[in-house]
Design an enzyme around this catalytic site. Sequence first.
Site, mmCIF file in Angstrom:
data_model
loop_
_atom_site.group_PDB
_atom_site.id
_atom_site.type_symbol
_atom_site.label_atom_id
_atom_site.label_comp_id
_atom_site.label_asym_id
_atom_site.label_seq_id
_atom_site.Cartn_x
_atom_site.Cartn_y
_atom_site.Cartn_z
ATOM 1 N N GLU A 44 0.800 -1.050 0.268
ATOM 2 C CA GLU A 44 -0.083 0.062 0.012
ATOM 3 C C GLU A 44 1.019 1.368 0.042
ATOM 4 O O GLU A 44 1.831 1.109 0.936
ATOM 5 C CB GLU A 44 -0.795 -0.189 1.352
ATOM 6 C CG GLU A 44 -2.097 0.444 1.091
ATOM 7 C CD GLU A 44 -2.638 0.609 2.604
ATOM 8 O OE1 GLU A 44 -2.576 -0.252 3.233
ATOM 9 O OE2 GLU A 44 -3.318 1.520 2.990
ATOM 10 N N ARG A 271 4.483 -13.279 9.616
ATOM 11 C CA ARG A 271 5.225 -11.927 9.530
ATOM 12 C C ARG A 271 6.450 -11.944 10.140
ATOM 13 O O ARG A 271 6.770 -12.420 11.174
ATOM 14 C CB ARG A 271 4.288 -10.556 9.827
ATOM 15 C CG ARG A 271 3.783 -10.430 11.158
ATOM 16 C CD ARG A 271 3.188 -8.968 11.377
ATOM 17 N NE ARG A 271 2.128 -8.809 10.349
ATOM 18 C CZ ARG A 271 2.240 -7.624 9.575
ATOM 19 N NH1 ARG A 271 3.211 -6.659 9.682
ATOM 20 N NH2 ARG A 271 1.293 -7.435 8.697
ATOM 21 N N LYS A 281 3.821 0.508 9.987
ATOM 22 C CA LYS A 281 3.936 1.731 9.213
ATOM 23 C C LYS A 281 3.649 2.732 9.923
ATOM 24 O O LYS A 281 3.926 4.086 9.791
ATOM 25 C CB LYS A 281 3.406 1.561 7.772
ATOM 26 C CG LYS A 281 4.416 1.212 6.828
ATOM 27 C CD LYS A 281 3.726 1.080 5.308
ATOM 28 C CE LYS A 281 2.729 0.169 5.204
ATOM 29 N NZ LYS A 281 2.165 -0.051 3.892
HETATM 30 P P1 ATP Z 1 2.348 -2.602 8.174
HETATM 31 O O1 ATP Z 1 1.339 -3.497 9.091
HETATM 32 O O2 ATP Z 1 3.580 -2.379 8.691
HETATM 33 O O3 ATP Z 1 1.648 -1.275 8.101
HETATM 34 P P2 ATP Z 1 1.272 -3.620 6.066
HETATM 35 O O4 ATP Z 1 0.678 -4.818 5.983
HETATM 36 O O5 ATP Z 1 -0.084 -2.918 6.038
HETATM 37 O O6 ATP Z 1 2.472 -3.322 6.839
HETATM 38 P P3 ATP Z 1 1.518 -3.461 3.083
HETATM 39 O O7 ATP Z 1 1.934 -2.202 2.435
HETATM 40 O O8 ATP Z 1 -0.123 -3.663 2.838
HETATM 41 O O9 ATP Z 1 1.683 -3.089 4.553
HETATM 42 O O10 ATP Z 1 2.199 -4.746 2.949
HETATM 43 C C1 ATP Z 1 2.647 -5.122 1.502
HETATM 44 C C2 ATP Z 1 3.251 -6.641 1.676
HETATM 45 O O11 ATP Z 1 3.888 -6.852 2.697
HETATM 46 C C3 ATP Z 1 2.041 -7.450 2.303
HETATM 47 O O12 ATP Z 1 1.943 -8.746 1.407
HETATM 48 C C4 ATP Z 1 2.240 -7.810 3.514
HETATM 49 O O13 ATP Z 1 1.696 -9.089 3.902
HETATM 50 C C5 ATP Z 1 3.919 -7.634 3.476
HETATM 51 N N1 ATP Z 1 4.146 -7.385 4.857
HETATM 52 C C6 ATP Z 1 4.082 -6.407 5.525
HETATM 53 N N2 ATP Z 1 4.536 -6.481 6.922
HETATM 54 C C7 ATP Z 1 5.412 -7.505 7.073
HETATM 55 C C8 ATP Z 1 6.330 -8.172 7.935
HETATM 56 N N3 ATP Z 1 6.480 -7.752 9.221
HETATM 57 N N4 ATP Z 1 6.670 -9.369 7.443
HETATM 58 C C9 ATP Z 1 6.521 -9.972 6.257
HETATM 59 N N5 ATP Z 1 5.640 -9.274 5.376
HETATM 60 C C10 ATP Z 1 5.013 -8.288 5.410
HETATM 61 MG MG MG Z 2 -1.755 -3.449 4.771
#
Ligand code: ATP
Ligand code: MG
Length: 570
Positions: A44, A271, A281
């Site tokens: 995102e 994760r 984030k």
């Molecule tokens: P955050 O929770 O840090 O805000 P998010 O999941 O909202 O992260 P996205 O931009 O939606 O962030 O994530 C993009 C991809 O990265 C998704 O497929 C998500 O599953 C993966 N991802 C995000 N955080 C992690 C993590 N800590 N470990 C592994 N994969 C991750």
């Molecule tokens: Mg997300």
Amino acid sequence: MDNKNVKEENVNESKSLNFIQQIIEEDLKNNVNDGRVHTRFPPEPNGYLHIGHAKSICLNFSLAQQYQGKCNLRFDDTNPVKEDTEYVNSIMDDIKWLGFQWDGEPMYTSDYFQQLYDWAVKLITDGKAYVDDQTAAQIAEQKKSPTEPGIESPYRNRSVEENLDLFERMKNGEFKDGEKVLRAKIDMTSSNMHMRDPLMYRIMHAHHHRTGDQWCIYPMYDYAHGESDYIEGITHSICTLEFEVHRPLYEWFVSNLTDTDYRPKQREFARLNLSYTVMSKRKLLELVKDNHVNGWDDPRMPTVSGLRRRGFTPASIRNFADIIGVAKRNNVIDVSLLEHCVREDLNKTAPRVMAVLNPVKLIITNYPENKEEFLSIENNPEDPESGNRDIPFSRELYIEREDFMEDAPKKFFRMTPGQEVRLKAAYIVMCEKAVKDADGNITEIHCTYDAKSKSGSGSEESKRKVKGTLHWVSAKHAAKAEVRIYDRLFNHEAPDAQKETDFKEFINPDSLQILSECYVEPSLKNTKAEDHFQFTRLGYFSVDKDSAAEKLVFNRTVSLKDSWTKTQKK
Ligand code: ATP
Ligand code: MG
């Protein structure tokens, strides 16, 4: 090779496969989706990528490489309020820097807004979606809990015609934010809360970074994600564990909207969590906005751009992702493993140079005043190809203040009056005395050198056993530099897992120390941002983007001490 051997080899191979690879190999065997492997990384664009994303990037792109498949980059841009082009650009930079290239052009969920809208109309027409006039709070209240059935909305049984009309008017901007939503009509009694008539669309009169003001209704993640996977021909849609409970909904949308055999399939892995680190984030944004750090690429941040500026290499991050593997259960990885990985990589590749961070002047009283000579020194003993270079030596040098001690204990093998030490790649010197100012501070150290003890000369004198070897720079040749020493940003192992305390309370007040009076050997005048070095005896350092010929700036990536290997040996 006979059959038995082939079999054994396969067994050995499958042993080392992680569970996602096992799923893929099973799918390939059964020719699922015509035996294609097509993954995607779907960020995102509402922040910078962090090390958790890097883990996901390595996983998705490597799987595609490994199975001769493809990996898309898809910006999941369905929330116009938080998204920005700055983030889009940084995400692309970070992925490329990590060493990966997505298939074709970057994709955007917003490119599918029309198709998603048309599919929503189809669901309404099929009697599988409806417009609800209730507030978000009312809808939430009616969902009840997993142990009691939810209550159906009074608008649930609107006619198809009325739903089609209202949905179109939602799109045309006739209603205010929150006035209406579109919901899938599934099952208000399902034990899976995500199946209790989930939201598909909400009204948001907001400017989108790509579609501008064209849309004022935006699809929800659960609806948009699987459908976007379907549009792109994704086969393995890998996401983190918290989406496991969303999987039935992902499948519901896909199967209600498609009439082909091809199906993208969602798969979940744990994760990445790191000790002493926050990874959400939202929290990282808070650190940036409230100036707890100096921007997203502050070297203390767990962002890809922060790690990069700190001096981490793409290879070290890829190797880290590989070592931790993919887990089915949530766990916490020790941050010292990440540090171990960069140390290992830089040990092989980083040239060794001399730098003095807390200087005190060393005067060799029997060395001629105007003499200077150039001494040959190895660039990297770990890399036979790296060769030697010449460094200047003269009568006045800088050494580390802490390498001198006036009343030293027995086991102090560095500089103390009456003791010999070797100056690396130079001569053996005998320490005479310290010179002090009126306040008793040491301003100079005096010593004499043995002119016959030159390193590498092969002379008997050069082979003399001397316990300590010190690094140094020639005072008149050295370049002045600023060196930034980083410590962990948080002084708690799990800063965002303490119920009673906000994570910011655990910010380490001493996480950045700036040393502005450092001296480095003159070869470092010609360096550029992100060059890596080992400062002899001190650690690994890289050139900061703030560095300029007038003022060199270095970041300490990691010290030489490997706390991870140490804990493993215990
Ligand atoms: P955050 O929770 O840090 O805000 P998010 O999941 O909202 O992260 P996205 O931009 O939606 O962030 O994530 C993009 C991809 O990265 C998704 O497929 C998500 O599953 C993966 N991802 C995000 N955080 C992690 C993590 N800590 N470990 C592994 N994969 C991750
Ligand atoms: Mg997300």
